[in-house]
Design an enzyme around this catalytic site. Structure first.
Site, short mmCIF file in Angstrom:
data_model
loop_
_atom_site.label_atom_id
_atom_site.label_comp_id
_atom_site.label_asym_id
_atom_site.label_seq_id
_atom_site.Cartn_x
_atom_site.Cartn_y
_atom_site.Cartn_z
CD GLN A 101 30.49 50.62 43.81
OE1 GLN A 101 30.94 51.39 43.00
NE2 GLN A 101 29.26 50.16 43.93
CG ASN A 102 37.76 50.36 43.02
OD1 ASN A 102 36.69 50.21 42.09
ND2 ASN A 102 38.38 51.60 43.19
CG HIS A 119 32.04 45.04 45.44
ND1 HIS A 119 31.56 45.80 44.11
CD2 HIS A 119 30.75 45.23 45.98
CE1 HIS A 119 30.56 46.29 44.04
NE2 HIS A 119 30.01 45.89 45.31
N GLY A 218 34.32 58.37 41.47
CA GLY A 218 34.62 57.37 40.33
C GLY A 218 33.75 56.27 40.43
CB SER A 219 30.93 54.82 41.68
OG SER A 219 30.09 53.85 41.53
#
Ligand SMILES: [Zn+2]
Length: 271
Positions: A101-102, A119, A218-219
């Site tokens: 998502q980064n 994204h 990390g989400s």
């Protein structure tokens, strides 16, 4: 209900084809702040929506003015131990696909090859009319040349290459148009209120089809695009492990949850 890191190591050993799903927590050690706190709530003002960016001239000028300042550090960010550990995992043939998502491209910079930028990516600017694309570094030079008074401004770093600039006359900020057709340029990232392009969703889906488990790193999974992948995995009976500081939206769907900083939680992969 958080598990020790040794359980995560065992989970990764047991599942040879992982779909890895990563979020902002992977990049905070690279100096890129995240939007949410440990409860998954907004730490700061939510980002600009697609509708506001395209529909309001002042909003768009404010976006690019902040981005002019923010890109100076965002564009120079380097991968950290988490990115390197996940690249190593792929080298060992354990990753069906890495879906992130980064928008910072740090997984690719660390050596990961099979990556879906769910994204989008901030290092590219695209015309909304003709789809012509240009590199962000060249565009940055153009922004600076058109707005010399803004170049010396400094501001606090914000997520996604944004910076906290307020109280300025944004209407004085000039935005170059598409060099090809004169249309409106936008960073090639998915804004809030905008749909993810179908091919990117299909790419992530193919990764899930080939996976025997999902590893979230990390989400908080507060954004639906990531949560949906975990929902689908759970419906198919695939086990899901998450390494995240704080709660995630999918906590009740997880087979394993480890609450630790990402770099620390994956350090065993480098041994
Ligand atoms: Zn154009």
């Amino acid at each position: 209900m958080t598990h020790p890191i040794a359980d995560l190591e065992a989970f990764i050993d047991r599942h040879p084809r992982l779909l890895v799903l990563t979020g902002a927590g992977c990049s905070t050690d690279s100096g890129i702040p995240d939007y949410r706190d440990a409860d998954g709530a907004w730490k700061r003002k939510p980002p600009v929506t697609f509708q506001a960016f395209t529909g309001n001239d002042t909003t768009r000028r404010r976006y690019w003015a902040r981005s002019l300042v923010g890109w100076r550090y965002f564009g120079m960010a380097e991968p950290n131990a988490t990115h390197r550990a996940l690249a190593r995992l792929e080298e060992h043939g354990k990753v069906s696909r890495l879906v992130t998502q980064n928008v910072d491209r740090l997984h690719q910079k660390a050596g990961s090859r099979d990556v879906v930028d769910l994204h989008g990516r901030l290092d590219i600017v695209r015309c909304l009319a003709c789809r012509h694309s240009l590199g962000r570094d060249g565009f940055q030079a153009e922004l600076e040349a058109l707005n010399p008074d803004w170049v010396s401004l400094d501001a606090l770093r914000a997520p996604d290459g944004d910076a906290d600039l307020e109280g300025l006359d944004f209407d004085a900020f000039a935005i170059p148009p598409c060099p090809h057709c004169g249309g409106m340029l936008k960073p090639d990232v998915v804004f809030f209120g905008e749909n993810i392009p179908r091919p990117w969703v299909d790419d992530a889906q193919a990764g899930l089809d080939a996976a025997d488990a999902v590893l979230v790193v990390g989400s908080s999974l507060m954004v639906y695009s990531g949560y949906r992948i975990v929902l689908q995995a759970a419906r198919r009976g695939l086990p899901v492990a998450a390494l995240n500081l704080g709660r995630t939206r999918a906590d009740e769907l997880l087979s394993l949850k480890v609450e630790a900083p990402c770099g620390e939680g994956l350090a065993f992969l480098m041994n």
